[in-house]
Design a protein around this motif. Structure first.
Motif, PDB file in Angstrom:
ATOM      1  N   GLN A   1      14.178  23.513 -46.745  1.00 18.58           N
ATOM      2  CA  GLN A   1      15.417  22.943 -46.237  1.00 18.58           C
ATOM      3  C   GLN A   1      15.501  22.998 -44.714  1.00 18.58           C
ATOM      4  OE1 GLN A   1      17.653  21.127 -47.647  1.00 18.58           O
ATOM      5  NE2 GLN A   1      16.649  21.255 -49.636  1.00 18.58           N
ATOM      6  N   ARG A   2      14.694  23.813 -44.101  1.00 17.88           N
ATOM      7  CA  ARG A   2      14.659  23.830 -42.640  1.00 17.88           C
ATOM      8  C   ARG A   2      14.126  22.512 -42.083  1.00 17.88           C
ATOM      9  NH1 ARG A   2      12.374  30.021 -41.757  1.00 17.88           N
ATOM     10  NH2 ARG A   2      14.381  31.070 -42.117  1.00 17.88           N
ATOM     11  N   GLN A   3      13.409  21.782 -42.922  1.00 17.01           N
ATOM     12  CA  GLN A   3      12.899  20.473 -42.511  1.00 17.01           C
ATOM     13  C   GLN A   3      13.774  19.336 -43.004  1.00 17.01           C
ATOM     14  OE1 GLN A   3       8.891  20.450 -44.033  1.00 17.01           O
ATOM     15  NE2 GLN A   3       8.087  21.602 -42.280  1.00 17.01           N
ATOM     16  N   SER A   4      14.274  19.433 -44.235  1.00 19.54           N
ATOM     17  CA  SER A   4      15.045  18.320 -44.800  1.00 19.54           C
ATOM     18  C   SER A   4      16.525  18.385 -44.429  1.00 19.54           C
ATOM     19  CB  SER A   4      14.903  18.313 -46.326  1.00 19.54           C
ATOM     20  OG  SER A   4      15.490  19.482 -46.878  1.00 19.54           O
ATOM     21  N   HIS A   5      17.057  19.593 -44.220  1.00 18.50           N
ATOM     22  CA  HIS A   5      18.447  19.781 -43.779  1.00 18.50           C
ATOM     23  C   HIS A   5      19.476  19.231 -44.771  1.00 18.50           C
ATOM     24  CE1 HIS A   5      16.747  21.058 -39.980  1.00 18.50           C
ATOM     25  NE2 HIS A   5      16.147  19.898 -39.841  1.00 18.50           N
ATOM     26  N   ARG A   6      19.119  19.127 -46.056  1.00 23.44           N
ATOM     27  CA  ARG A   6      20.116  18.721 -47.046  1.00 23.44           C
ATOM     28  C   ARG A   6      21.054  19.883 -47.385  1.00 23.44           C
ATOM     29  NH1 ARG A   6      15.377  16.943 -49.078  1.00 23.44           N
ATOM     30  NH2 ARG A   6      15.385  18.506 -50.735  1.00 23.44           N
ATOM     31  N   LEU A   7      20.502  21.099 -47.320  1.00 24.25           N
ATOM     32  CA  LEU A   7      21.269  22.301 -47.614  1.00 24.25           C
ATOM     33  C   LEU A   7      21.162  23.263 -46.428  1.00 24.25           C
ATOM     34  CD1 LEU A   7      19.970  23.053 -51.239  1.00 24.25           C
ATOM     35  CD2 LEU A   7      22.000  21.729 -50.633  1.00 24.25           C
ATOM     36  N   ARG A   8      22.252  23.949 -46.145  1.00 24.89           N
ATOM     37  CA  ARG A   8      22.221  25.044 -45.171  1.00 24.89           C
ATOM     38  C   ARG A   8      22.390  26.334 -45.962  1.00 24.89           C
ATOM     39  NH1 ARG A   8      25.470  21.733 -41.100  1.00 24.89           N
ATOM     40  NH2 ARG A   8      27.322  22.506 -42.209  1.00 24.89           N
ATOM     41  N   ILE A   9      21.299  27.064 -46.155  1.00 24.35           N
ATOM     42  CA  ILE A   9      21.283  28.198 -47.077  1.00 24.35           C
ATOM     43  C   ILE A   9      21.195  29.515 -46.312  1.00 24.35           C
ATOM     44  CG2 ILE A   9      20.152  29.222 -49.079  1.00 24.35           C
ATOM     45  CD1 ILE A   9      18.815  26.507 -49.580  1.00 24.35           C
ATOM     46  N   SER A  10      22.063  30.443 -46.678  1.00 27.85           N
ATOM     47  CA  SER A  10      21.930  31.825 -46.216  1.00 27.85           C
ATOM     48  C   SER A  10      21.695  32.702 -47.439  1.00 27.85           C
ATOM     49  CB  SER A  10      23.177  32.285 -45.463  1.00 27.85           C
ATOM     50  OG  SER A  10      24.293  32.382 -46.338  1.00 27.85           O
ATOM     51  N   LEU A  11      20.838  33.702 -47.292  1.00 30.00           N
ATOM     52  CA  LEU A  11      20.455  34.559 -48.409  1.00 30.00           C
ATOM     53  C   LEU A  11      20.665  36.017 -48.029  1.00 30.00           C
ATOM     54  CD1 LEU A  11      19.097  35.187 -51.145  1.00 30.00           C
ATOM     55  CD2 LEU A  11      16.870  34.890 -50.006  1.00 30.00           C
ATOM     56  N   ASP A  12      21.482  36.705 -48.820  1.00 30.69           N
ATOM     57  CA  ASP A  12      21.715  38.138 -48.639  1.00 30.69           C
ATOM     58  C   ASP A  12      21.250  38.864 -49.887  1.00 30.69           C
ATOM     59  OD1 ASP A  12      23.691  38.741 -46.103  1.00 30.69           O
ATOM     60  OD2 ASP A  12      24.011  36.731 -46.919  1.00 30.69           O
ATOM     61  N   LEU A  13      20.324  39.814 -49.698  1.00 33.11           N
ATOM     62  CA  LEU A  13      19.765  40.588 -50.795  1.00 33.11           C
ATOM     63  C   LEU A  13      20.345  42.003 -50.759  1.00 33.11           C
ATOM     64  CD1 LEU A  13      17.657  40.815 -53.127  1.00 33.11           C
ATOM     65  CD2 LEU A  13      16.011  41.560 -51.388  1.00 33.11           C
ATOM     66  N   PHE A  14      20.986  42.416 -51.850  1.00 36.61           N
ATOM     67  CA  PHE A  14      21.618  43.726 -51.933  1.00 36.61           C
ATOM     68  C   PHE A  14      20.783  44.606 -52.861  1.00 36.61           C
ATOM     69  CE2 PHE A  14      24.747  40.696 -50.669  1.00 36.61           C
ATOM     70  CZ  PHE A  14      25.607  41.364 -49.810  1.00 36.61           C
ATOM     71  N   LEU A  15      20.133  45.609 -52.291  1.00 37.91           N
ATOM     72  CA  LEU A  15      19.261  46.491 -53.053  1.00 37.91           C
ATOM     73  C   LEU A  15      20.002  47.787 -53.377  1.00 37.91           C
ATOM     74  CD1 LEU A  15      15.912  45.993 -51.090  1.00 37.91           C
ATOM     75  CD2 LEU A  15      16.612  44.916 -53.238  1.00 37.91           C
ATOM     76  N   THR A  16      20.083  48.101 -54.663  1.00 37.79           N
ATOM     77  CA  THR A  16      20.830  49.286 -55.081  1.00 37.79           C
ATOM     78  C   THR A  16      19.946  50.532 -55.164  1.00 37.79           C
ATOM     79  OG1 THR A  16      20.492  48.673 -57.398  1.00 37.79           O
ATOM     80  CG2 THR A  16      22.506  47.898 -56.336  1.00 37.79           C
ATOM     81  N   ASP A  17      18.624  50.385 -54.975  1.00 32.05           N
ATOM     82  CA  ASP A  17      17.720  51.536 -55.050  1.00 32.05           C
ATOM     83  C   ASP A  17      16.725  51.531 -53.891  1.00 32.05           C
ATOM     84  OD1 ASP A  17      16.365  49.286 -55.820  1.00 32.05           O
ATOM     85  OD2 ASP A  17      15.348  50.203 -57.526  1.00 32.05           O
ATOM     86  N   TRP A  18      17.160  51.083 -52.731  1.00 35.45           N
ATOM     87  CA  TRP A  18      16.263  50.892 -51.592  1.00 35.45           C
ATOM     88  C   TRP A  18      15.707  52.207 -51.044  1.00 35.45           C
ATOM     89  CZ3 TRP A  18      17.181  52.969 -46.744  1.00 35.45           C
ATOM     90  CH2 TRP A  18      18.442  53.563 -46.566  1.00 35.45           C
ATOM     91  N   LYS A  19      16.361  53.357 -51.300  1.00 33.79           N
ATOM     92  CA  LYS A  19      15.944  54.616 -50.686  1.00 33.79           C
ATOM     93  C   LYS A  19      14.551  55.043 -51.116  1.00 33.79           C
ATOM     94  CE  LYS A  19      20.570  56.493 -49.911  1.00 33.79           C
ATOM     95  NZ  LYS A  19      21.519  57.602 -50.192  1.00 33.79           N
ATOM     96  N   SER A  20      14.111  54.594 -52.286  1.00 35.17           N
ATOM     97  CA  SER A  20      12.785  54.969 -52.764  1.00 35.17           C
ATOM     98  C   SER A  20      11.722  53.960 -52.355  1.00 35.17           C
ATOM     99  CB  SER A  20      12.799  55.103 -54.290  1.00 35.17           C
ATOM    100  OG  SER A  20      13.170  53.869 -54.896  1.00 35.17           O
ATOM    101  N   SER A  21      12.090  53.035 -51.493  1.00 38.02           N
ATOM    102  CA  SER A  21      11.173  51.961 -51.109  1.00 38.02           C
ATOM    103  C   SER A  21      10.852  52.012 -49.626  1.00 38.02           C
ATOM    104  CB  SER A  21      11.798  50.608 -51.451  1.00 38.02           C
ATOM    105  OG  SER A  21      11.057  49.549 -50.916  1.00 38.02           O
ATOM    106  N   ARG A  22       9.745  51.369 -49.275  1.00 37.49           N
ATOM    107  CA  ARG A  22       9.395  51.207 -47.867  1.00 37.49           C
ATOM    108  C   ARG A  22      10.145  50.036 -47.256  1.00 37.49           C
ATOM    109  NH1 ARG A  22       3.040  50.759 -48.514  1.00 37.49           N
ATOM    110  NH2 ARG A  22       3.144  50.306 -46.262  1.00 37.49           N
ATOM    111  N   LEU A  23      10.906  49.341 -48.084  1.00 42.31           N
ATOM    112  CA  LEU A  23      11.678  48.187 -47.643  1.00 42.31           C
ATOM    113  C   LEU A  23      13.065  48.648 -47.206  1.00 42.31           C
ATOM    114  CD1 LEU A  23      11.570  45.033 -47.545  1.00 42.31           C
ATOM    115  CD2 LEU A  23      12.595  45.061 -49.810  1.00 42.31           C
ATOM    116  N   THR A  24      13.448  48.344 -45.983  1.00 42.85           N
ATOM    117  CA  THR A  24      14.746  48.767 -45.455  1.00 42.85           C
ATOM    118  C   THR A  24      15.427  47.607 -44.753  1.00 42.85           C
ATOM    119  OG1 THR A  24      13.872  49.427 -43.290  1.00 42.85           O
ATOM    120  CG2 THR A  24      13.792  51.076 -45.053  1.00 42.85           C
TER     121      THR A  24
END
Length: 380
Positions: A285-308
């Motif tokens: 969509q960054r090329q076609s611009h038909r949709l303007r999308i925002s994505l928010d990911l909510f992790l409920t167990d992030w403390k055990s991950s290397r992902l922060t």
């Protein structure tokens, strides 16, 4: 959730009632029905051992009156607890009406009754592909063959010359006989024939809303509640050019898959159900611009991950918490408060408690008439 005033309108192919209807619909469509105020429109993405059988739980939901034969053609492991399955639809079933029979069709967000010959009870699983995927794509040699717009995003099947198919995401559920069968070793089930029937009223376009006036769509998913929403988002991605882009705010609450403790941040993200597909759609969509999308990911167990949250990729924002009211408010009216909530619709699908909480907050945020613009479904 629907409005307080009954609305009588013709609806093609599948009627879209709520649970307030007193009897199931299994008539020949199209028909005209009265939509009345409703509550839960629950569809199983997976079943608990003690849950009510799918067909009984969804008895008041609309269903097509025909079973369609399909062949299980592809199985893909997403993570240790989820696999994707694609079912090929015979060409004669996806063509125009033949001998008075309705061709296979569905609306984004609907589910399937899945009838497995060796099992007496039907399983209920949400469709995760798009209506366009259920249409055959011509081979490259076919004169005038053109790819379907946006088909590149989120499809693991070659673009041209592929057979029509429908896709399901199945959670490992040993106590659910249909799901357990679909989790057998690939070699035992690929190529097997099954029968499916389309049903459900949690769909795009939104019932009772003039979609031409909708400028902002908010999707809220919890766990495998992502299933109907990925079908709707992928469908919107396939739409033709519009004079104005549609704002889409996707709030996805999830746990990290088993084994994420030793995985790299990107590997962990790639194992979250449909997250790679959503990110691919955002890139397209960054090329076609038909949709303007925002994505928010909510992790409920992030403390055990290397992902922060500190190492979030540029195409999404990671939160180490659950979805809260101010997150919904920002999605509905924008961070700067410039979006009109009267031009927004919201779709929620997740566990019962989460869904109830999200719907209650959205009603308040959307203000007057908000009940008519919040659509929800619970999985169990």
């Amino acid at each position: 959730m629907r409005g307080f005033q009954p609305l009588s309108q013709p609806i093609p192919r599948l009627a879209l009632p709520t649970r307030s209807l007193r009897r199931p619909l299994s008539t020949i469509l199209p028909i005209t029905i009265t939509i009345t105020p409703g509550t839960l429109r629950g569809v199983m993405s997976s079943q608990r051992e003690d849950s009510i059988p799918h067909k009984l739980r969804t008895a008041a939901e609309p269903r097509q009156n025909r079973l369609y034969p399909v062949r299980l053609s592809h199985v893909e492991q997403v993570n240790p607890s989820i696999r994707l399955l694609q079912f090929t639809i015979p060409a004669e079933e996806s063509n125009d009406d033949k001998d008075g029979q309705q061709p296979f069709s569905f609306l984004p967000g609907q589910w399937l009754d899945v009838h497995i010959p060796s099992i007496s009870t039907a399983g209920g699983f949400t469709i995760t592909s798009t209506p366009a995927d259920a249409q055959a794509l011509p081979s490259p040699e076919a004169p005038g063959a053109e790819p379907l717009l946006g088909e590149e995003a989120g499809s693991s099947i070659p673009l041209r010359g592929r057979e029509p198919y429908v896709e399901l995401a199945i959670q490992d559920s040993p106590a659910n006989p249909p799901a357990a069968w679909l989790w057998k070793p690939k070699g035992e089930i690929v190529g097997k024939e099954l029968n499916i029937r389309v049903g459900g009223s949690f769909v795009w376009p939104p019932t009772g809303v003039d979609v031409r006036k909708v400028k902002n769509v908010v999707f809220i998913a919890g766990g495998v509640g992502i299933n109907p929403l990925i079908s709707i988002l992928s469908h919107l991605n396939n739409q033709v050019e519009s004079t104005r882009p549609l704002n889409v705010h996707f709030l996805y609450s999830s746990r990290l898959p088993q084994g994420h403790e030793t995985a790299s941040p990107e590997e962990s993200l790639n194992q979250i159900l449909f997250l790679p597909r959503i990110r691919q759609i955002i890139r397209s969509q960054r090329q076609s611009h038909r949709l303007r999308i925002s994505l928010d990911l909510f992790l409920t167990d992030w403390k055990s991950s290397r992902l922060t949250p500190a190492n979030s990729p540029t195409d999404l924002t990671i939160h180490s918490k659950r979805i809260e009211k101010h997150d919904l408010q920002s999605a509905v009216i924008g961070g700067d408060g410039k979006l009109d909530p009267r031009e927004s619709v919201a779709y929620v699908c997740g566990p019962p408690q989460m869904t109830d909480e999200m719907v209650a907050m959205l009603k308040d945020i959307l203000g007057e008439g908000g009940e008519q613009r919040v659509f929800f479904e619970k999985w169990w």
